[in-house]
Scaffold this motif. Sequence first.
Motif, PDB file in Angstrom:
ATOM      1  N   ALA A  33      62.573  11.684  32.666  1.00  0.00           N
ATOM      2  CA  ALA A  33      61.336  11.139  33.511  1.00  0.00           C
ATOM      3  C   ALA A  33      61.676  11.534  34.639  1.00  0.00           C
ATOM      4  CB  ALA A  33      63.329  10.069  33.765  1.00  0.00           C
ATOM      5  N   TRP A  34      62.298  13.248  34.588  1.00  0.00           N
ATOM      6  CA  TRP A  34      61.946  13.804  36.451  1.00  0.00           C
ATOM      7  C   TRP A  34      60.468  14.469  35.731  1.00  0.00           C
ATOM      8  CZ3 TRP A  34      62.144  12.406  40.833  1.00  0.00           C
ATOM      9  CH2 TRP A  34      62.646  12.485  41.699  1.00  0.00           C
ATOM     10  N   ILE A  35      60.328  15.494  34.893  1.00  0.00           N
ATOM     11  CA  ILE A  35      59.057  15.918  34.708  1.00  0.00           C
ATOM     12  C   ILE A  35      57.727  14.864  34.704  1.00  0.00           C
ATOM     13  CG2 ILE A  35      58.465  17.320  32.630  1.00  0.00           C
ATOM     14  CD1 ILE A  35      61.440  19.001  32.499  1.00  0.00           C
ATOM     15  N   VAL A  40      52.825  13.978  37.029  1.00  0.00           N
ATOM     16  CA  VAL A  40      51.760  13.084  37.273  1.00  0.00           C
ATOM     17  C   VAL A  40      51.521  13.396  39.041  1.00  0.00           C
ATOM     18  CG1 VAL A  40      51.260  10.499  38.343  1.00  0.00           C
ATOM     19  CG2 VAL A  40      52.128  11.475  35.360  1.00  0.00           C
ATOM     20  N   LEU A  41      52.919  13.623  40.002  1.00  0.00           N
ATOM     21  CA  LEU A  41      51.991  13.924  41.327  1.00  0.00           C
ATOM     22  C   LEU A  41      51.430  15.112  41.234  1.00  0.00           C
ATOM     23  CD1 LEU A  41      55.338  13.050  42.965  1.00  0.00           C
ATOM     24  CD2 LEU A  41      53.688  11.543  42.981  1.00  0.00           C
ATOM     25  N   LEU A 299      57.273  21.614  40.952  1.00  0.00           N
ATOM     26  CA  LEU A 299      57.715  21.435  42.669  1.00  0.00           C
ATOM     27  C   LEU A 299      57.248  22.000  43.222  1.00  0.00           C
ATOM     28  CD1 LEU A 299      61.992  20.165  42.400  1.00  0.00           C
ATOM     29  CD2 LEU A 299      59.818  18.806  43.258  1.00  0.00           C
ATOM     30  N   GLY A 300      56.869  23.463  42.950  1.00  0.00           N
ATOM     31  CA  GLY A 300      56.214  24.826  43.323  1.00  0.00           C
ATOM     32  C   GLY A 300      54.676  24.048  43.316  1.00  0.00           C
ATOM     33  N   ILE A 301      53.768  23.515  42.427  1.00  0.00           N
ATOM     34  CA  ILE A 301      53.259  22.926  42.146  1.00  0.00           C
ATOM     35  C   ILE A 301      52.965  21.743  43.316  1.00  0.00           C
ATOM     36  CG2 ILE A 301      50.556  21.939  41.173  1.00  0.00           C
ATOM     37  CD1 ILE A 301      52.128  23.170  38.454  1.00  0.00           C
ATOM     38  N   ILE A 302      53.472  21.146  43.433  1.00  0.00           N
ATOM     39  CA  ILE A 302      53.349  20.221  44.250  1.00  0.00           C
ATOM     40  C   ILE A 302      53.657  20.143  45.695  1.00  0.00           C
ATOM     41  CG2 ILE A 302      54.502  17.401  45.400  1.00  0.00           C
ATOM     42  CD1 ILE A 302      55.390  17.681  41.952  1.00  0.00           C
TER      43      ILE A 302
END
Length: 343
Positions: A33-35, A40-41, A299-302
Amino acid sequence: MSAGTSPLPPSVTTAPRLRRRPSLSPAALSPAAWIGVLAVLAAASVALYLTVDLGGNLGYVLPRRVNRVLTMVLVAYSVGVSTVLFQTITGNRILTPSIMGFDALYLLIQTGLVFFIGSSGVVALGSTTKFGVELALMVAFSWAIYRWLFTGSGTSLHLVLLVGIVFGTMFRGVSSLLQRLLEPSEFVVLQDAMFASFTNVDTGLLRVSFVLVGLASLVVLGLRRQFDVLALGRDTAISLGIDHARVVTAVLVVCSVLVGVCTALVGPITFFGLIVANLAYALCRRFRHRHVLPIAVLLGIIALVGGQVVLEQVFAFDTALSIVIEFAGGLLFLVMLLRGSIK
């Protein structure tokens, strides 16, 4: 009331227990779910960066933004994967490849090039040749130091940190000496290379970087089933049939290539990997690499793309995103050292 008789009426004693409502806390989300949420973010961050305040000549502006986004995605992938794998084979969560003196070596290479051949010589050298020299030197250094430290029977965290500090201090000292001997005009040219920059990245170098990262990813894909076993420790991995020396050597090669490509392409990012890797561990909570690796990359992309959008559109900061990341990562590094969060 007779003995053995329940003091409560049957309607009460046989009443079904109330079910707990499902928790809505972040810890209740599964890694899958986190993935999905982070994907999406990340997609929203990329879409915002490409479309917000998009004006002028689209044929000129849009390709430049796409180039920057591809650069940030490549850096996020390289740093996220290399940091998680590096922490797997070292057995702690405070070490990253960049902490081992990578940023200081990059600065020394840049300073040495400007000092010995001059800024005009660096320009004449060409971006492709310069990129190849930087990548070869950094991969050779990282391969030698990592192989020496992490393929033995035991690794002392204090020794690893000490070696990283010694090499970093030595490289910075030599760089500082050479910088003091430079002409002011030459030093101004050198200043642009001291901080990571995602702007004006050469398209040809970006293509070469994607090819190199893709080849390294094939190695990661082939070893993916052995990473969870490596995380159990050297002795356990060997007892379970893993060729520890061979797998660790392959992982070190992958980390060297990924970090070398990333640093040679955009510049030093010391603490970025520390941030995304530890946030991925905190969100995943099960520490399976098939979950941790994609979470760290997303997380890095965000952080990179979304952070750039926030800096440009919300705060209108006239500063590099890498400076903010390094500040936050440095604080996290100090907090983890003080709390002893090294395992």
